[in-house]
Design an enzyme around this catalytic site. Structure first.
Site, short mmCIF file in Angstrom:
data_model
loop_
_atom_site.label_atom_id
_atom_site.label_comp_id
_atom_site.label_asym_id
_atom_site.label_seq_id
_atom_site.Cartn_x
_atom_site.Cartn_y
_atom_site.Cartn_z
N ASP A 1 -20.21 1.39 22.00
CA ASP A 1 -21.03 1.53 20.78
C ASP A 1 -22.39 2.11 21.14
OD1 ASP A 1 -22.75 0.79 18.45
OD2 ASP A 1 -20.94 -0.25 17.79
N ALA B 1 -18.59 5.22 13.45
CA ALA B 1 -18.86 6.28 12.47
C ALA B 1 -20.24 6.07 11.90
CB ALA B 1 -17.83 6.23 11.34
N THR C 1 -11.14 5.83 5.75
CA THR C 1 -11.55 5.33 4.44
C THR C 1 -10.74 5.96 3.30
OG1 THR C 1 -13.40 5.47 2.87
CG2 THR C 1 -13.38 7.10 4.57
N ASP C 2 -10.70 5.27 2.18
CA ASP C 2 -10.05 5.84 0.99
C ASP C 2 -10.89 6.97 0.37
OD1 ASP C 2 -12.13 4.30 -0.07
OD2 ASP C 2 -10.88 3.21 -1.51
N GLU C 3 -12.17 7.08 0.80
CA GLU C 3 -13.06 8.07 0.15
C GLU C 3 -12.62 9.50 0.44
OE1 GLU C 3 -17.22 7.10 0.15
OE2 GLU C 3 -16.81 4.98 0.49
N TYR D 1 -20.35 12.23 3.86
CA TYR D 1 -19.66 11.15 4.59
C TYR D 1 -18.14 11.32 4.51
CZ TYR D 1 -17.37 6.61 5.21
OH TYR D 1 -16.50 5.61 5.60
N LYS E 1 -15.34 12.23 7.43
CA LYS E 1 -14.21 11.34 7.75
C LYS E 1 -12.88 12.09 7.55
CE LYS E 1 -14.08 7.54 8.77
NZ LYS E 1 -14.13 6.85 10.10
N ASN F 1 -18.93 -1.82 -10.65
CA ASN F 1 -20.12 -2.26 -9.89
C ASN F 1 -20.91 -3.34 -10.62
OD1 ASN F 1 -19.51 -0.43 -7.90
ND2 ASN F 1 -20.99 1.11 -8.57
N HIS G 1 -21.71 11.10 -7.41
CA HIS G 1 -21.19 9.72 -7.30
C HIS G 1 -19.71 9.64 -7.72
CE1 HIS G 1 -22.32 5.24 -8.25
NE2 HIS G 1 -21.35 5.35 -7.35
N TYR H 1 -34.84 4.19 -2.53
CA TYR H 1 -35.07 3.65 -3.87
C TYR H 1 -36.32 4.18 -4.55
CZ TYR H 1 -31.01 0.98 -2.77
OH TYR H 1 -29.72 0.65 -2.43
P1 NAD Z 1 -21.04 0.48 10.36
O1 NAD Z 1 -21.95 1.59 9.96
O2 NAD Z 1 -21.38 -0.92 9.98
O3 NAD Z 1 -20.84 0.49 11.95
C1 NAD Z 1 -20.64 1.66 12.67
C2 NAD Z 1 -20.77 1.34 14.16
O4 NAD Z 1 -20.54 2.56 14.89
C3 NAD Z 1 -22.15 0.82 14.55
O5 NAD Z 1 -22.02 -0.26 15.46
C4 NAD Z 1 -22.80 2.02 15.24
O6 NAD Z 1 -23.75 1.66 16.23
C5 NAD Z 1 -21.58 2.71 15.85
N1 NAD Z 1 -21.78 4.14 16.07
C6 NAD Z 1 -22.30 5.05 15.19
N2 NAD Z 1 -22.36 6.27 15.75
C7 NAD Z 1 -21.84 6.14 17.00
C8 NAD Z 1 -21.60 7.05 18.08
N3 NAD Z 1 -21.93 8.36 17.97
N4 NAD Z 1 -21.06 6.59 19.22
C9 NAD Z 1 -20.74 5.27 19.33
N5 NAD Z 1 -20.95 4.37 18.37
C10 NAD Z 1 -21.49 4.79 17.22
O7 NAD Z 1 -19.62 0.90 9.79
P2 NAD Z 1 -18.42 -0.02 9.26
O8 NAD Z 1 -18.65 -0.32 7.83
O9 NAD Z 1 -18.20 -1.12 10.22
O10 NAD Z 1 -17.21 1.01 9.33
C11 NAD Z 1 -16.38 1.09 10.48
C12 NAD Z 1 -15.32 2.15 10.26
O11 NAD Z 1 -14.53 1.80 9.11
C13 NAD Z 1 -15.89 3.53 9.95
O12 NAD Z 1 -15.10 4.49 10.61
C14 NAD Z 1 -15.77 3.67 8.43
O13 NAD Z 1 -15.62 5.01 8.07
C15 NAD Z 1 -14.51 2.86 8.19
N6 NAD Z 1 -14.41 2.24 6.85
C16 NAD Z 1 -15.45 1.49 6.35
C17 NAD Z 1 -15.31 0.86 5.12
C18 NAD Z 1 -16.40 0.00 4.55
O14 NAD Z 1 -16.31 -0.42 3.38
N7 NAD Z 1 -17.45 -0.33 5.29
C19 NAD Z 1 -14.13 1.03 4.39
C20 NAD Z 1 -13.09 1.80 4.94
C21 NAD Z 1 -13.24 2.39 6.18
P1 TYD Z 2 -21.68 1.39 -1.18
O1 TYD Z 2 -21.72 -0.04 -0.74
O2 TYD Z 2 -22.75 2.30 -0.69
O3 TYD Z 2 -20.23 1.95 -0.82
P2 TYD Z 2 -19.51 3.36 -1.19
O4 TYD Z 2 -20.50 4.27 -1.81
O5 TYD Z 2 -19.06 3.85 0.15
O6 TYD Z 2 -18.38 3.00 -2.10
O7 TYD Z 2 -21.69 1.44 -2.77
C1 TYD Z 2 -20.70 0.81 -3.53
C2 TYD Z 2 -20.94 1.18 -4.98
O8 TYD Z 2 -22.17 0.59 -5.40
C3 TYD Z 2 -21.08 2.67 -5.21
O9 TYD Z 2 -20.46 3.01 -6.46
C4 TYD Z 2 -22.58 2.89 -5.29
C5 TYD Z 2 -23.09 1.58 -5.88
N1 TYD Z 2 -24.44 1.17 -5.46
C6 TYD Z 2 -25.39 0.80 -6.42
O10 TYD Z 2 -25.11 0.82 -7.64
N2 TYD Z 2 -26.62 0.40 -6.00
C7 TYD Z 2 -26.98 0.38 -4.68
O11 TYD Z 2 -28.15 0.04 -4.37
C8 TYD Z 2 -26.00 0.76 -3.70
C9 TYD Z 2 -26.33 0.74 -2.24
C10 TYD Z 2 -24.74 1.13 -4.15
#
Ligand code: NAD
Ligand code: TYD
Length: 361
Positions: free
Chosen positions: A38, A88, A139-141, A165, A169, A264, A300, A357
């Site tokens: 990491d 990521a 991710t589903d995105e 983003y 991905k 949301n 969005h 913000y």
């Molecule tokens: P996060 O941002 O909380 O953590 C990312 C981690 O990767 C951090 O520890 C960071 O230090 C590390 N990192 C970033 N750049 C790096 C690099 N160049 N080399 C090595 N380490 C690096 O992310 P998360 O929410 O834990 O997501 C993890 C994975 O799951 C991602 O690939 C994300 O796309 C995927 N994902 C996330 C969600 C979600 O809701 N959070 C949903 C579906 C998939």
């Molecule tokens: P987020 O947690 O950033 O995840 P993602 O955009 O990857 O789905 O946001 C979740 C939803 O919440 C998204 O529709 C954006 C909205 N959102 C707000 O309305 N206010 C906020 O301050 C943030 C961070 C997100």
């Protein structure tokens, strides 16, 4: 030995906890260790996995996945049977302000990791080579945005990413797919919906709302608040990854989601009501009074929803938590873990909140 990129982040860190708890629950001795690779960006926090690092079950290598020499050295030193690729840049709003880091880590970084992992796999022989797996966490995105009545995303839905983003991905998913197709590299890919739970960095919706509410700050809802996400408790995602690693078919992708589509505004009011119950405000007012509608996120995505039929049918995975049970655990965790929260809200965090913000006022 398993190597985890991004294991100090939100999902990777929860995975480290889940991995050892799962082994203990199955009555197995914890003899398979984890190497966390990491970079420790703003989102990476070794405190999340402090216990596992302290007792030696996990080892931390602080390096960038785009640094091929560092990846190569880690693979040669630890000789993992699998790589789980979580690392990521993960926040959509940050990708709008500064996409370069997303291209660097999600695309160039994944490419570098794939190249070194393929070379390492090529050096293995016999059973070790057959057993090796590269599991890419996505991710589903990548599928883009759904209309109100569209069917949920399946593994065959066309990719249509809309943010820097999700585009980065999607690029990484395509590379992983190509490495399997071209080189026979043993890949597995998971595309999961929005996660929530402990250790979630408070720039994302759910932890941001909990912490702002506790501090009496506005709860900034983007646009009309009617965007829909399909929420999954993070430990359910971690369990899905364990099961896909064990049982997944090479080269396949698996959509992971809990059929939990929520608007949301309903997520935010649920958090407010939970806090009213667990930590009533001193002046007797409701947390919902803090809800403030702010300028929308550019581009969005309106709605995400996952069809998890394939992972349910072929792997046998199902989520253990409902949104009700998961949000209850999550809110309680944030109330009880103020030390962890203090460590992540550094000056850089405050700068980001001010930048994101201020322009939405
Ligand atoms: P996060 O941002 O909380 O953590 C990312 C981690 O990767 C951090 O520890 C960071 O230090 C590390 N990192 C970033 N750049 C790096 C690099 N160049 N080399 C090595 N380490 C690096 O992310 P998360 O929410 O834990 O997501 C993890 C994975 O799951 C991602 O690939 C994300 O796309 C995927 N994902 C996330 C969600 C979600 O809701 N959070 C949903 C579906 C998939
Ligand atoms: P987020 O947690 O950033 O995840 P993602 O955009 O990857 O789905 O946001 C979740 C939803 O919440 C998204 O529709 C954006 C909205 N959102 C707000 O309305 N206010 C906020 O301050 C943030 C961070 C997100």
């Amino acid at each position: 030995m398993i190597l985890i990129t991004g294991g100090a982040g939100f999902i990777g860190g929860n995975f480290v906890h889940h991995w050892f708890e799962r082994q203990a629950a199955a009555g197995r001795v914890t003899d398979e260790k984890l190497v966390v690779f990491d970079k420790l960006t703003y989102a990476g926090n070794p405190n999340t996995i402090a216990a596992q690092l302290r007792d030696g079950r996990a080892t931390l290598i602080q390096a960038d996945i785009a640094d091929r020499e560092a990846v190569k050295a880690a693979l040669q030193a630890h000789r993992p049977r699998a790589i789980l690729h979580f690392a990521a840049e993960s926040h959509v709003d940050r990708s709008i302000h500064g996409p370069a880091e997303f291209i660097h880590t999600n695309m160039v970084g994944t490419f570098s990791l794939l190249e070194e992992a393929r070379a390492y796999w090529g050096s293995l022989t016999g059973a070790d080579k057959d057993a090796f797996r590269f599991l890419h966490v996505s991710t589903d995105e990548v599928y883009g945005s759904l209309g109100e009545n569209d069917p949920a995303f399946s593994e065959t839905t066309a990719y249509a990413p809309n943010s820097p983003y999700s585009a980065s991905k999607a690029g990484s998913d395509h590379l992983v797919r190509a490495y399997h197709h071209t080189y026979g590299f043993p890949t597995l890919t998971t595309n999961c919906s929005n996660n929530y739970g402990p250790y979630h960095f408070p720039e994302k919706l759910i932890p941001l709302m909990i912490l702002n509410a506790l501090e009496g700050k506005p709860l900034p809802v983007y646009g009309d608040g009617l965007n829909i996400r399909d929420w999954l408790y993070v430990r359910d995602h971690c369990e899905a990854i364990c099961q896909v690693l064990d049982k997944g078919t090479l080269g396949e992708t698996y959509n992971v989601g809990g059929i939990n589509e929520i608007r949301n505004i309903d997520v935010v009011t649920t958090i407010c009501r939970k806090l009213d119950e667990l930590r009533p405000r001193a002046d007797g007012s409701k947390y919902e009074s803090l809800i403030t509608y702010v300028k929308d996120r550019p581009g969005h995505d309106r709605r995400y929803a996952i069809d998890p039929t394939k992972i349910q049918r072929d792997i046998g995975w199902r989520p253990a938590e409902t949104f009700e049970s998961g949000i209850n655990k999550t809110v309680r965790w944030y109330l009880e873990n103020t030390a962890w929260i203090d460590t992540v809200r550094s000056g850089a965090y405050r700068d980001w909140i001010a930048q994101n913000y201020a322009e939405r006022a």
